[in-house]
Design an enzyme around this catalytic site. Structure first.
Site, PDB file in Angstrom:
ATOM      1  N   HIS A 119     -29.686 -14.457  -8.611  1.00 46.40           N
ATOM      2  CA  HIS A 119     -29.323 -13.085  -8.994  1.00 46.40           C
ATOM      3  C   HIS A 119     -29.593 -12.184  -7.786  1.00 46.40           C
ATOM      4  CE1 HIS A 119     -28.670  -9.685 -11.703  1.00 46.40           C
ATOM      5  NE2 HIS A 119     -29.590  -9.093 -10.961  1.00 46.40           N
ATOM      6  N   CYS A 120     -28.554 -11.527  -7.297  1.00 49.50           N
ATOM      7  CA  CYS A 120     -28.693 -10.664  -6.120  1.00 49.50           C
ATOM      8  C   CYS A 120     -29.110  -9.276  -6.570  1.00 49.50           C
ATOM      9  CB  CYS A 120     -27.365 -10.622  -5.362  1.00 49.50           C
ATOM     10  SG  CYS A 120     -27.317  -9.341  -4.107  1.00 49.50           S
ATOM     11  N   LYS A 121     -30.279  -8.825  -6.119  1.00 48.65           N
ATOM     12  CA  LYS A 121     -30.821  -7.548  -6.582  1.00 48.65           C
ATOM     13  C   LYS A 121     -30.177  -6.351  -5.892  1.00 48.65           C
ATOM     14  CE  LYS A 121     -35.129  -8.793  -8.630  1.00 48.65           C
ATOM     15  NZ  LYS A 121     -34.638  -8.180  -9.873  1.00 48.65           N
TER      16      LYS A 121
END
Ligand SMILES: [Zn+2]
Ligand SMILES: [Zn+2]
Length: 280
Positions: A119-121
């Site tokens: 999951h890319c923040k």
């Protein structure tokens, strides 16, 4: 079709990091263009134009790749997923759908992602089979942009701080001390702080990029890397084509260059089923 996605992340941490990126990149460009560039060049000449063209090319790639990371549907909702649980598949109780190997549920995105990487923040969405290319190329261009900016402003920073090399580096680490000792001005503090911030960003992006390249070389997702799963490592070439698509040689030039992926994100060849071409 999948549900429509907004560009602004829903999660508060993601929103903060997204905002930092959305403000930080234009600020860096304005800083380099309006403060640093006039220091080197008195008027517009061919060198200035070359720098502007290079900057626009880098920005174009960062912006559109990141946009496509967000806009691409990385979940399996649009794919055909069987109602019977096949060997190696997994039933997701939240999505209530059978999901293929390498897919995992993301609790922030609230959906299962095909070949979920992480999951890319910064973009507030998951990186999976269908948007991995845009993520990889996007961070490559962020790295190139940060490196470009740091190198470009180095002479300006050095001449503004105007101290011997050892004190110069000490000033980058603790500009407020240099100010206390009267070695630099307030402007010097600002220049040193921004330069250090740029260096931190550069190292952070380099770290992200190296982790990505290492995982892709080994044909792994971040999850498979953590859990030491090597089932899908075919060959260096095939692993990269699996991420960048058939036209990998030119796909990195623009996110709008079509580079179809070889698979569907559902069926994956396992390393023990793959026979490399024999040498003649
Ligand atoms: Zn799920
Ligand atoms: Zn996610």
């Amino acid at each position: 079709m999948g549900k429509s996605k907004t560009i602004i992340p829903k999660n508060s941490t993601d929103r903060l990091l997204f905002t930092l990126m959305a403000v930080g990149i234009p600020f860096a460009v304005l800083w380099l263009g309006c403060v640093v560039m006039p220091h080197y060049h008195g008027d517009i000449n061919s060198t200035v134009i070359l720098h502007i063209v290079a900057a626009l090319f880098i920005l174009y790639n960062i912006f559109h790749n990141m946009l496509l990371v967000i806009r691409t549907d990385a979940s399996g909702r649009t794919s055909y997923l069987p109602s019977v649980l096949k060997p190696g598949w997994r039933y997701c109780a939240i999505c209530q759908v059978n999901y293929p190997p390498r897919s995992y549920h993301c609790h922030i995105c609230d959906e299962c992602i095909l070949k979920r990487d992480h999951h890319c923040k910064f973009t507030g969405c998951c990186i999976g089979y269908h948007n991995h290319r845009y993520f990889l190329i996007g961070i490559l261009y962020v790295f190139i942009g940060a490196l470009y900016g740091i190198c470009y402003q180095w002479d300006y920073v050095y001449s503004t701080i105007n101290l011997p090399a050892v004190y110069f580096f000490m000033t980058l680490l603790a500009p407020h001390f240099a100010l206390l000792f009267g070695a630099i001005s307030f402007w010097g503090v600002l220049v040193a702080t921004l330069h250090t911030l740029g260096l931190v960003v550069l190292l952070l992006v380099l770290y992200l990029l190296l982790i990505q390249v290492k995982a892709i070389c080994l044909g792994q997702t971040q999850y498979e890397m953590k859990h030491n799963i090597h089932d899908y490592n075919l060959s260096l070439y095939k692993n990269f084509v699996d991420v960048l698509g058939r036209r990998w040689k030119i796909a990195w030039l623009s996110p709008f260059i079509s580079s179809p992926l070889k698979g569907d994100g559902i069926n994956f060849l396992k390393a023990n089923e793959y026979e490399p071409p024999k040498d003649i």
